[in-house]
Scaffold this motif. Sequence first.
Motif, PDB file in Angstrom:
ATOM      1  N   GLU A   5       0.840  -1.191   0.000  1.00 22.87           N
ATOM      2  CA  GLU A   5       0.000   0.000   0.000  1.00 22.87           C
ATOM      3  C   GLU A   5       0.879   1.247   0.000  1.00 22.87           C
ATOM      4  O   GLU A   5       1.688   1.442   0.910  1.00 22.87           O
ATOM      5  CB  GLU A   5      -0.908   0.002   1.236  1.00 22.87           C
ATOM      6  CG  GLU A   5      -1.975  -1.081   1.242  1.00 22.87           C
ATOM      7  CD  GLU A   5      -3.137  -0.757   0.315  1.00 22.87           C
ATOM      8  OE1 GLU A   5      -3.106   0.344  -0.298  1.00 22.87           O
ATOM      9  OE2 GLU A   5      -4.053  -1.581   0.188  1.00 22.87           O
ATOM     10  N   ARG A   6       0.770   2.081  -1.028  1.00 22.48           N
ATOM     11  CA  ARG A   6       1.511   3.347  -1.082  1.00 22.48           C
ATOM     12  C   ARG A   6       0.759   4.305  -2.006  1.00 22.48           C
ATOM     13  O   ARG A   6       0.045   3.886  -2.920  1.00 22.48           O
ATOM     14  CB  ARG A   6       2.950   3.142  -1.540  1.00 22.48           C
ATOM     15  CG  ARG A   6       3.113   2.326  -2.784  1.00 22.48           C
ATOM     16  CD  ARG A   6       4.589   2.277  -3.220  1.00 22.48           C
ATOM     17  NE  ARG A   6       5.390   1.395  -2.426  1.00 22.48           N
ATOM     18  CZ  ARG A   6       5.587   0.092  -2.742  1.00 22.48           C
ATOM     19  NH1 ARG A   6       4.991  -0.424  -3.794  1.00 22.48           N
ATOM     20  NH2 ARG A   6       6.354  -0.659  -1.989  1.00 22.48           N
ATOM     21  N   LYS A   7       0.922   5.606  -1.748  1.00 20.97           N
ATOM     22  CA  LYS A   7       0.189   6.611  -2.516  1.00 20.97           C
ATOM     23  C   LYS A   7       0.566   6.628  -3.988  1.00 20.97           C
ATOM     24  O   LYS A   7      -0.259   6.916  -4.854  1.00 20.97           O
ATOM     25  CB  LYS A   7       0.439   7.996  -1.915  1.00 20.97           C
ATOM     26  CG  LYS A   7      -0.169   8.193  -0.537  1.00 20.97           C
ATOM     27  CD  LYS A   7       0.075   9.610  -0.033  1.00 20.97           C
ATOM     28  CE  LYS A   7      -0.556   9.817   1.338  1.00 20.97           C
ATOM     29  NZ  LYS A   7      -0.320  11.197   1.856  1.00 20.97           N
ATOM     30  N   SER A   8       1.802   6.337  -4.303  1.00 24.51           N
ATOM     31  CA  SER A   8       2.266   6.382  -5.690  1.00 24.51           C
ATOM     32  C   SER A   8       1.819   5.188  -6.505  1.00 24.51           C
ATOM     33  O   SER A   8       1.999   5.158  -7.726  1.00 24.51           O
ATOM     34  CB  SER A   8       3.796   6.454  -5.715  1.00 24.51           C
ATOM     35  OG  SER A   8       4.372   5.318  -5.079  1.00 24.51           O
ATOM     36  N   GLY A   9       1.224   4.180  -5.879  1.00 29.67           N
ATOM     37  CA  GLY A   9       0.787   2.981  -6.567  1.00 29.67           C
ATOM     38  C   GLY A   9       1.284   1.736  -5.866  1.00 29.67           C
ATOM     39  O   GLY A   9       2.351   1.745  -5.237  1.00 29.67           O
ATOM     40  N   ALA A  10       0.518   0.667  -5.973  1.00 25.82           N
ATOM     41  CA  ALA A  10       0.833  -0.528  -5.198  1.00 25.82           C
ATOM     42  C   ALA A  10       2.072  -1.256  -5.709  1.00 25.82           C
ATOM     43  O   ALA A  10       2.835  -1.822  -4.932  1.00 25.82           O
ATOM     44  CB  ALA A  10      -0.364  -1.480  -5.206  1.00 25.82           C
ATOM     45  N   ARG A 243       3.346   3.295 -16.642  1.00 21.91           N
ATOM     46  CA  ARG A 243       2.848   3.561 -15.282  1.00 21.91           C
ATOM     47  C   ARG A 243       2.368   2.259 -14.658  1.00 21.91           C
ATOM     48  O   ARG A 243       1.231   2.124 -14.238  1.00 21.91           O
ATOM     49  CB  ARG A 243       1.726   4.590 -15.335  1.00 21.91           C
ATOM     50  CG  ARG A 243       2.137   5.937 -15.925  1.00 21.91           C
ATOM     51  CD  ARG A 243       1.007   6.928 -15.829  1.00 21.91           C
ATOM     52  NE  ARG A 243       0.671   7.224 -14.441  1.00 21.91           N
ATOM     53  CZ  ARG A 243      -0.440   7.855 -14.070  1.00 21.91           C
ATOM     54  NH1 ARG A 243      -1.326   8.252 -14.983  1.00 21.91           N
ATOM     55  NH2 ARG A 243      -0.673   8.091 -12.796  1.00 21.91           N
ATOM     56  N   ILE A 244       3.276   1.310 -14.578  1.00 21.86           N
ATOM     57  CA  ILE A 244       2.885  -0.003 -14.074  1.00 21.86           C
ATOM     58  C   ILE A 244       2.532   0.055 -12.589  1.00 21.86           C
ATOM     59  O   ILE A 244       1.818  -0.808 -12.072  1.00 21.86           O
ATOM     60  CB  ILE A 244       4.001  -1.028 -14.338  1.00 21.86           C
ATOM     61  CG1 ILE A 244       3.456  -2.451 -14.206  1.00 21.86           C
ATOM     62  CG2 ILE A 244       5.195  -0.793 -13.425  1.00 21.86           C
ATOM     63  CD1 ILE A 244       4.384  -3.511 -14.743  1.00 21.86           C
ATOM     64  N   ASN A 245       3.009   1.090 -11.894  1.00 16.23           N
ATOM     65  CA  ASN A 245       2.679   1.211 -10.473  1.00 16.23           C
ATOM     66  C   ASN A 245       1.190   1.432 -10.249  1.00 16.23           C
ATOM     67  O   ASN A 245       0.662   1.138  -9.173  1.00 16.23           O
ATOM     68  CB  ASN A 245       3.479   2.346  -9.841  1.00 16.23           C
ATOM     69  CG  ASN A 245       3.220   3.676 -10.528  1.00 16.23           C
ATOM     70  OD1 ASN A 245       3.272   3.757 -11.758  1.00 16.23           O
ATOM     71  ND2 ASN A 245       2.967   4.717  -9.758  1.00 16.23           N
ATOM     72  N   ALA A 266      -2.769  -4.559  -4.886  1.00 18.15           N
ATOM     73  CA  ALA A 266      -2.906  -4.305  -6.319  1.00 18.15           C
ATOM     74  C   ALA A 266      -4.149  -4.959  -6.915  1.00 18.15           C
ATOM     75  O   ALA A 266      -4.399  -4.813  -8.110  1.00 18.15           O
ATOM     76  CB  ALA A 266      -1.670  -4.823  -7.061  1.00 18.15           C
ATOM     77  N   LEU A 267      -4.942  -5.650  -6.096  1.00 15.82           N
ATOM     78  CA  LEU A 267      -6.106  -6.369  -6.620  1.00 15.82           C
ATOM     79  C   LEU A 267      -7.336  -5.481  -6.646  1.00 15.82           C
ATOM     80  O   LEU A 267      -7.481  -4.552  -5.849  1.00 15.82           O
ATOM     81  CB  LEU A 267      -6.379  -7.612  -5.769  1.00 15.82           C
ATOM     82  CG  LEU A 267      -5.357  -8.747  -5.870  1.00 15.82           C
ATOM     83  CD1 LEU A 267      -5.707  -9.852  -4.886  1.00 15.82           C
ATOM     84  CD2 LEU A 267      -5.296  -9.296  -7.292  1.00 15.82           C
ATOM     85  N   THR A 268      -8.216  -5.796  -7.571  1.00 16.76           N
ATOM     86  CA  THR A 268      -9.505  -5.106  -7.669  1.00 16.76           C
ATOM     87  C   THR A 268     -10.602  -6.156  -7.832  1.00 16.76           C
ATOM     88  O   THR A 268     -10.406  -7.310  -7.430  1.00 16.76           O
ATOM     89  CB  THR A 268      -9.482  -4.102  -8.837  1.00 16.76           C
ATOM     90  OG1 THR A 268     -10.715  -3.383  -8.854  1.00 16.76           O
ATOM     91  CG2 THR A 268      -9.257  -4.774 -10.172  1.00 16.76           C
TER      92      THR A 268
END
Length: 464
Positions: A5-10, A243-245, A266-268
């Motif tokens: 978990e991070r603001k810039s992307g998982a 932008r893979i993040n 990273a899951l949805t």
Amino acid sequence: MDIAERKSGAIRLTAAEAQPEPRNLRRIKGEVQRRWGIVPLIDMLKEAVLRTGCLDAVTSVSGGGSLSAEVLAERLLLIIYAYGTNTGIKAVASGGHGHTEDELRYVRRRYLSAEAARAIAVQIANATFAARSTELWGQGSTAVASDSTHVRAYDQNLFTEWHSRYGGRGVLIYWHVEKRSLAIHSQLINCTASEVAAMIEGAMRHGTTMDVEANYTDSHGQSEIGFGITRLLNFDLLPRIKRINKVKLYRPVAGEPDAYPQLTPALTRPIRWELIAQQYDQMIKYATAIRTRTASTEAILRRFTRNASHPTYAAMLEVGRAQKTIFVARYLRLRDLQREIEEGLNVMESSNGANSVIAYDKGGEIASNRRDEQEMFVLCLRILQSALVFVNTLMLQDILGEPEWADLLTPADRRGLTPLFWSHVRPYGEVNLDMGARLNLAAASVPGPRAPTDGAGQSLAERS
């Protein structure tokens, strides 16, 4: 690589280690120049034509012609050179070859159609595949790289549009280039056309003997509909995701929130498999229409984008989401796949560099406002680049077929070896065409179409 978990992307992907630098390629290119000197581009085109017989693809579009095969071949070479270098017929007609501007324009109108130019490029590509030494180049590749190149054009043409990304008026040329830098397909498209559709059309309609099973693309290829259609057409879409993040992975099934704890950031949502099952027959019908040319990919995508709620389109998006999730998982796990995609796209950039050298005149700007003239420019540019790759392939095989040079190659040299280089080529200057002057190449003519003949049945190569 780690997922948290991070603001810039998982997803956070570390850069791959640099591969060893090829050390001997400069020496090999220097040997090419030492043996053959600075070769005019028109001579490389002539050599490719005489060795492949590709001008057999040209027939008169208005019935039988009265020109001899030898005169027709010379004029066709000059016209292809005029269009491909962007110098124009008037400038080329002033060279030392004995053909006037009116004679060249007559042959252009009557003999050189877009279909004929495309067939010439395809035959040179096929001849290159047949001439390659597997000991030097390895087994044939089944993957191509594709991307668009922006070319400025006069703005009176309806095909010319302002492109916000490139910051100017022009058109797009969409290229497909295989691993060894040979262009197998080119398309002239406008700036608002779907690059995903152009990518699919080129991979399906290139017309060469190459069997395309995978396609490297830049970031435009990461669209979910692109993944969906290519999966239905049974070839791999391998894009570079910048932008893979920010990428989200879709869950395979519902009701298992704790199934993949390390991937949770990273899951949805889960894939809607029931929608895919409901629309499966319709999706296959659309894919079959693309494969059999009943409908173009561009037309199908335009129909869907006008009605984004179309159930078949929604099902294709779900297929694309599932395929994209599989691809991203492979991409994150396999360093070799990351390098493979990067290498493929580097080949594409090298091809663009070669095109800027070949089409040097008028600052690379297309001067004509006619669609057919713009298309001829694209096709002749492809012919010139294919001829360059064909002749360079034979030159490298002549040199590297000698034991002292073959033993010089390291694994890094073999990885970086390419026939697309032009340090020994002169694309500009006065155009002097002498069909009797040949390049001293030990490699024999490749099997394939017969060489162009004169009225008595003697090949032009033999007469030369």
